[in-house]
Design an enzyme around this catalytic site. Structure first.
Site, PDB file in Angstrom:
ATOM      1  N   ILE A  64      40.979  15.882  -5.900  1.00  0.00           N
ATOM      2  CA  ILE A  64      40.645  16.635  -4.636  1.00  0.00           C
ATOM      3  C   ILE A  64      40.644  15.588  -3.486  1.00  0.00           C
ATOM      4  CG2 ILE A  64      39.425  18.546  -5.219  1.00  0.00           C
ATOM      5  CD1 ILE A  64      36.768  17.339  -4.284  1.00  0.00           C
ATOM      6  N   THR A 141      25.098  24.721  -4.998  1.00  0.00           N
ATOM      7  CA  THR A 141      23.788  25.115  -5.719  1.00  0.00           C
ATOM      8  C   THR A 141      22.683  25.575  -4.695  1.00  0.00           C
ATOM      9  OG1 THR A 141      22.673  23.464  -6.877  1.00  0.00           O
ATOM     10  CG2 THR A 141      23.931  22.653  -5.229  1.00  0.00           C
ATOM     11  N   ASP A 142      22.084  25.660  -5.655  1.00  0.00           N
ATOM     12  CA  ASP A 142      20.647  26.169  -4.433  1.00  0.00           C
ATOM     13  C   ASP A 142      19.537  24.334  -4.724  1.00  0.00           C
ATOM     14  OD1 ASP A 142      19.504  25.103  -7.331  1.00  0.00           O
ATOM     15  OD2 ASP A 142      18.567  26.766  -7.999  1.00  0.00           O
ATOM     16  N   GLU A 143      20.101  23.739  -5.141  1.00  0.00           N
ATOM     17  CA  GLU A 143      19.318  22.344  -5.095  1.00  0.00           C
ATOM     18  C   GLU A 143      19.262  21.710  -3.342  1.00  0.00           C
ATOM     19  OE1 GLU A 143      19.439  19.360  -7.866  1.00  0.00           O
ATOM     20  OE2 GLU A 143      20.719  21.231  -9.467  1.00  0.00           O
ATOM     21  N   TYR A 166      23.085  13.965  -5.150  1.00  0.00           N
ATOM     22  CA  TYR A 166      23.674  14.683  -5.513  1.00  0.00           C
ATOM     23  C   TYR A 166      23.426  15.836  -4.165  1.00  0.00           C
ATOM     24  CZ  TYR A 166      25.107  19.416  -8.156  1.00  0.00           C
ATOM     25  OH  TYR A 166      25.076  20.619  -7.953  1.00  0.00           O
ATOM     26  N   LYS A 170      26.240  18.368  -1.915  1.00  0.00           N
ATOM     27  CA  LYS A 170      26.558  19.069  -1.799  1.00  0.00           C
ATOM     28  C   LYS A 170      25.765  19.932  -0.152  1.00  0.00           C
ATOM     29  CE  LYS A 170      28.023  21.621  -4.899  1.00  0.00           C
ATOM     30  NZ  LYS A 170      29.849  21.880  -5.205  1.00  0.00           N
ATOM     31  N   ASN A 195      20.684  27.352 -11.781  1.00  0.00           N
ATOM     32  CA  ASN A 195      20.777  26.311 -13.014  1.00  0.00           C
ATOM     33  C   ASN A 195      21.690  27.306 -13.896  1.00  0.00           C
ATOM     34  OD1 ASN A 195      18.265  24.229 -11.800  1.00  0.00           O
ATOM     35  ND2 ASN A 195      19.322  22.866 -13.050  1.00  0.00           N
TER      36      ASN A 195
HETATM   37  P1  NAD Z   1      30.804  19.369 -14.736  1.00  0.00           P
HETATM   38  O1  NAD Z   1      30.558  18.689 -13.856  1.00  0.00           O
HETATM   39  O2  NAD Z   1      30.635  19.949 -15.285  1.00  0.00           O
HETATM   40  O3  NAD Z   1      32.773  19.918 -13.806  1.00  0.00           O
HETATM   41  C1  NAD Z   1      33.399  19.035 -12.739  1.00  0.00           C
HETATM   42  C2  NAD Z   1      35.247  19.327 -12.816  1.00  0.00           C
HETATM   43  O4  NAD Z   1      35.561  18.936 -11.551  1.00  0.00           O
HETATM   44  C3  NAD Z   1      35.281  18.270 -14.117  1.00  0.00           C
HETATM   45  O5  NAD Z   1      36.027  18.936 -14.624  1.00  0.00           O
HETATM   46  C4  NAD Z   1      35.985  17.243 -13.332  1.00  0.00           C
HETATM   47  O6  NAD Z   1      36.473  16.782 -14.676  1.00  0.00           O
HETATM   48  C5  NAD Z   1      36.210  17.348 -12.127  1.00  0.00           C
HETATM   49  N1  NAD Z   1      36.545  16.629 -10.556  1.00  0.00           N
HETATM   50  C6  NAD Z   1      35.452  16.065 -10.356  1.00  0.00           C
HETATM   51  N2  NAD Z   1      35.742  15.003  -9.649  1.00  0.00           N
HETATM   52  C7  NAD Z   1      36.756  15.307  -9.051  1.00  0.00           C
HETATM   53  C8  NAD Z   1      37.760  14.781  -8.119  1.00  0.00           C
HETATM   54  N3  NAD Z   1      37.993  14.389  -7.322  1.00  0.00           N
HETATM   55  N4  NAD Z   1      38.750  15.177  -7.811  1.00  0.00           N
HETATM   56  C9  NAD Z   1      39.077  16.547  -8.818  1.00  0.00           C
HETATM   57  N5  NAD Z   1      38.053  16.722  -9.731  1.00  0.00           N
HETATM   58  C10 NAD Z   1      37.379  16.366 -10.263  1.00  0.00           C
HETATM   59  O7  NAD Z   1      29.993  20.922 -13.138  1.00  0.00           O
HETATM   60  P2  NAD Z   1      29.916  22.098 -13.512  1.00  0.00           P
HETATM   61  O8  NAD Z   1      28.398  22.401 -13.937  1.00  0.00           O
HETATM   62  O9  NAD Z   1      31.182  22.556 -13.448  1.00  0.00           O
HETATM   63  O10 NAD Z   1      29.505  22.406 -11.930  1.00  0.00           O
HETATM   64  C11 NAD Z   1      30.887  23.399 -11.045  1.00  0.00           C
HETATM   65  C12 NAD Z   1      30.204  23.161  -9.944  1.00  0.00           C
HETATM   66  O11 NAD Z   1      29.691  23.964  -9.561  1.00  0.00           O
HETATM   67  C13 NAD Z   1      29.997  22.237  -9.081  1.00  0.00           C
HETATM   68  O12 NAD Z   1      30.106  22.357  -7.698  1.00  0.00           O
HETATM   69  C14 NAD Z   1      28.561  22.516  -9.037  1.00  0.00           C
HETATM   70  O13 NAD Z   1      28.271  21.273  -7.721  1.00  0.00           O
HETATM   71  C15 NAD Z   1      28.180  23.865  -9.127  1.00  0.00           C
HETATM   72  N6  NAD Z   1      27.648  24.120  -9.374  1.00  0.00           N
HETATM   73  C16 NAD Z   1      27.105  23.917 -10.342  1.00  0.00           C
HETATM   74  C17 NAD Z   1      25.188  24.296 -11.635  1.00  0.00           C
HETATM   75  C18 NAD Z   1      25.646  24.303 -12.468  1.00  0.00           C
HETATM   76  O14 NAD Z   1      24.114  24.824 -13.001  1.00  0.00           O
HETATM   77  N7  NAD Z   1      25.814  23.400 -13.390  1.00  0.00           N
HETATM   78  C19 NAD Z   1      24.370  25.245 -10.700  1.00  0.00           C
HETATM   79  C20 NAD Z   1      24.895  25.155  -9.211  1.00  0.00           C
HETATM   80  C21 NAD Z   1      25.628  24.856  -8.916  1.00  0.00           C
HETATM   81  P1  TYD Z   2      19.574  18.766 -15.629  1.00  0.00           P
HETATM   82  O1  TYD Z   2      20.278  19.725 -16.548  1.00  0.00           O
HETATM   83  O2  TYD Z   2      19.848  17.518 -15.249  1.00  0.00           O
HETATM   84  O3  TYD Z   2      19.814  19.871 -14.191  1.00  0.00           O
HETATM   85  P2  TYD Z   2      19.376  20.123 -12.361  1.00  0.00           P
HETATM   86  O4  TYD Z   2      19.057  18.952 -12.298  1.00  0.00           O
HETATM   87  O5  TYD Z   2      20.108  20.070 -12.120  1.00  0.00           O
HETATM   88  O6  TYD Z   2      18.192  21.390 -12.203  1.00  0.00           O
HETATM   89  O7  TYD Z   2      18.140  18.603 -15.849  1.00  0.00           O
HETATM   90  C1  TYD Z   2      17.512  20.215 -15.290  1.00  0.00           C
HETATM   91  C2  TYD Z   2      15.626  20.079 -15.476  1.00  0.00           C
HETATM   92  O8  TYD Z   2      15.748  19.172 -16.313  1.00  0.00           O
HETATM   93  C3  TYD Z   2      15.562  18.900 -14.655  1.00  0.00           C
HETATM   94  O9  TYD Z   2      13.560  19.109 -14.503  1.00  0.00           O
HETATM   95  C4  TYD Z   2      15.788  17.622 -15.244  1.00  0.00           C
HETATM   96  C5  TYD Z   2      14.898  17.652 -16.812  1.00  0.00           C
HETATM   97  N1  TYD Z   2      15.812  17.010 -17.733  1.00  0.00           N
HETATM   98  C6  TYD Z   2      14.703  16.677 -18.620  1.00  0.00           C
HETATM   99  O10 TYD Z   2      12.987  16.930 -18.789  1.00  0.00           O
HETATM  100  N2  TYD Z   2      15.270  15.828 -19.650  1.00  0.00           N
HETATM  101  C7  TYD Z   2      16.694  15.606 -19.943  1.00  0.00           C
HETATM  102  O11 TYD Z   2      16.900  14.779 -20.674  1.00  0.00           O
HETATM  103  C8  TYD Z   2      17.379  16.081 -18.845  1.00  0.00           C
HETATM  104  C9  TYD Z   2      19.246  15.483 -18.730  1.00  0.00           C
HETATM  105  C10 TYD Z   2      16.922  16.831 -17.333  1.00  0.00           C
END
Ligand code: NAD
Ligand code: TYD
Length: 351
Positions: A64, A141-143, A166, A170, A195
Site C-alpha cells: 500500500i 481500532t479502539d486502541e 501500534y 493507527k 478486539n
Molecule cells: P492482520 O495482521 O491479520 O492482517 C493484516 C494484513 O495486511 C495481512 O494480510 C498483511 O499481509 C497485510 N499487509 C500488511 N502490510 C501491508 C502493506 N504494506 N501493504 C499491503 N498489505 C499489507 O490484521 P487484522 O487483525 O485482520 O486487522 C485488519 C485491520 O483491522 C487492521 O487495520 C487493524 O488495525 C484493524 N483492527 C483489528 C482488530 C483485531 O482485533 N484484529 C480490531 C480492531 C481493528
Molecule cells: P492481543 O491478542 O495481542 O490483542 P491486543 O493487544 O491488541 O489487545 O492480546 C489480547 C490480550 O491478551 C492483551 O491484554 C495481551 C494479552 N496476551 C497474553 O496475556 N498472552 C499472550 O500470549 C498474548 C499474545 C496476549
C-alpha cells in the site's frame, strides 16, 4: 466506467479481511473486489481459498506504500470505493519493531487516500463526474483511545490517547483520514472496533495462542496478572458493522463497533481450556497449563466500547456473545490443527 462497481480492499489475506471477503462477495454479487495485500508474515492466501475461483474477486500482491502501483490499480480498475484493512496489527511486534508500523499504517494510509483523492476529485469538495459516490472506509481500532479505568466506555468523542507504537500509528492514520474529510471534502468513514476473535486469526494473538499451546501440551502464557480487559467481538459481527457503515454511514463520521463483551484474560484462558476439556479431553485439565509470564511493556488495562451510535443510527448489533463465538472459534482451530473432536460441545453444559 463499467457498470460493475469495483472496490479496492487492502490487507484481506489477513484475519478480518479474509472473513470479510467471502461475506461481502456473497452479499453483493454486483461488486468486483480487488484485494491488494503484500502477504507479509500475517497474510495467507489459504485464508481465501473459498473465493479464489470467483470471477468477482481479484488478488494483487503489492504494498500500500507503493504509490505507482496504487495509481495503476485506480486507473486499470476504475476503483469506486476503498475499504482499507491493511496494517501491521500486533502490539507485541510494535514494541520490538515500531518502524514498520509507522511505514505501513501511517505512510501506507496516506498514499492510499491521497491517490484516491487525486483520482476521484477535481479539487477540494468537487468530485469528478461519475465518481460522486466513491467512498473511502478506513478500518481502525479502539486502541487509539488509550486505556480505561474500572468504569466508563470509549465513545466516538473520547479523546485520542494511544499508548503503544501500534495504537499510535493507527491514531496517526485516523487523523490523516479525518483531514481528507475536512480539507478536501472526501467521502470518508472510520470504524474503530474492539478486539476481534474467530476463524483465520494469526497464531500470534491471544486466543489462537491459548488453543495451540493447550493442544501442544505447552505453557499458556498470560501476561502480568491476567486482569487486563478487552471487549471481544466475533469477527463476522465486525464484518456486518463494516458493511453497514460503508453503505449507510454518514459522510465523514466515525463509528465505534464493539460487542459489549468485556472479559479479562484469565477468564478467556480458563474458558478456552474448559471447552477444550470437553471437546478433546485428556487426563488433566488444560487449565493446568496456564502460566503467568512477564507483563507486556505499557500494557493497556481495559478497553470497552460504547456501540450506541452504530446500533441506534444503523441498526447494527452483535449476533454472537463471547460464549457462543468462542465455541465456533475453537471448533475451527481444531479443524486447522487436525484435532479429532471427541465429544460435541453442548451449549447447555454449564461451565
Ligand atoms: P492482520 O495482521 O491479520 O492482517 C493484516 C494484513 O495486511 C495481512 O494480510 C498483511 O499481509 C497485510 N499487509 C500488511 N502490510 C501491508 C502493506 N504494506 N501493504 C499491503 N498489505 C499489507 O490484521 P487484522 O487483525 O485482520 O486487522 C485488519 C485491520 O483491522 C487492521 O487495520 C487493524 O488495525 C484493524 N483492527 C483489528 C482488530 C483485531 O482485533 N484484529 C480490531 C480492531 C481493528
Ligand atoms: P492481543 O491478542 O495481542 O490483542 P491486543 O493487544 O491488541 O489487545 O492480546 C489480547 C490480550 O491478551 C492483551 O491484554 C495481551 C494479552 N496476551 C497474553 O496475556 N498472552 C499472550 O500470549 C498474548 C499474545 C496476549
Amino acid at each position: 466506467m463499467s457498470s460493475q462497481k469495483t472496490i479496492l480492499l487492502t490487507g484481506c489475506a489477513g484475519f478480518i479481511g479474509s472473513n470479510f471477503v467471502p461475506y461481502f462477495l456473497e452479499k453483493y454479487p454486483e461488486y468486483h473486489l480487488i484485494n491488494l495485500d503484500l502477504l507479509t508474515y500475517a497474510g495467507n492466501l489459504k485464508n481465501l481459498m473459498e473465493v479464489e475461483e470467483s470471477s468477482h474477486y481479484t488478488f494483487i500482491q503489492g504494498n500500500i506504500c507503493d504509490r505507482e502501483l496504487i495509481e495503476k490499480l485506480f486507473d486499470k480498475y476504475a476503483i469506486q470505493g476503498v475499504i482499507h484493512f491493511a496494517a501491521e496489527s500486533h502490539v507485541d511486534n510494535s514494541i520490538k519493531n515500531p518502524g514498520v508500523f509507522i511505514e505501513t499504517n501511517v505512510n501506507g494510509t496516506f498514499v492510499l487516500i491521497d491517490v484516491a483523492y487525486k483520482k476521484w476529485m477535481e479539487k477540494p469538495f468537487l468530485y469528478k463526474k461519475g465518481y460522486e459516490k466513491c467512498r473511502f472506509h478506513h478500518i481502525s481500532t479502539d486502541e487509539v483511545y488509550g486505556t480505561l479505568g474500572e468504569e466508563g466506555l470509549f465513545t466516538e468523542s473520547t479523546p485520542y490517547a494511544p499508548n503503544s507504537p501500534y495504537s499510535a500509528s493507527k491514531a496517526g492514520s485516523d487523523m490523516i483520514i479525518r483531514s481528507y474529510f475536512h480539507t478536501y471534502g472526501m467521502n470518508t468513514i472510520i470504524t474503530n472496533c474492539s478486539n476481534n476473535y474467530g476463524p483465520k486469526q494469526h497464531d500470534e494473538k491471544l486466543i489462537p495462542t491459548i488453543i495451540r499451546n493447550a493442544l501442544e501440551g505447552k505453557a499458556i502464557p498470560i501476561y502480568g496478572d491476567g486482569k487486563n480487559i478487552r471487549d471481544w467481538l466475533y469477527v463476522l459481527d465486525h464484518c456486518t458493522g463494516i458493511d453497514m457503515a460503508y453503505h449507510r454511514g454518514r459522510v465523514g463520521e466515525v463509528y465505534n463497533i464493539g460487542g459489549r463483551n468485556e472479559r479479562n484474560n484469565n477468564y478467556i484462558a480458563k474458558k478456552v481450556c474448559e471447552i477444550l476439556d470437553i471437546l478433546v479431553p485428556k487426563n488433566v485439565s488444560y487449565t493446568k497449563q496456564i502460566n503467568y509470564v512477564e507483563d507486556r511493556a505499557g500494557h493497556d488495562r481495559r478497553y470497552a466500547i460504547d456501540a450506541s451510535k452504530i446500533e441506534d443510527e444503523l441498526g447494527w448489533s452483535a449476533a454472537e456473545n463471547f460464549e457462543t463465538g468462542i465455541v465456533k472459534t475453537i471448533e475451527w482451530y481444531l479443524g486447522k490443527y487436525n484435532c479429532h473432536i471427541t465429544k460435541k460441545y453442548e451449549s447447555e453444559i454449564n461451565l
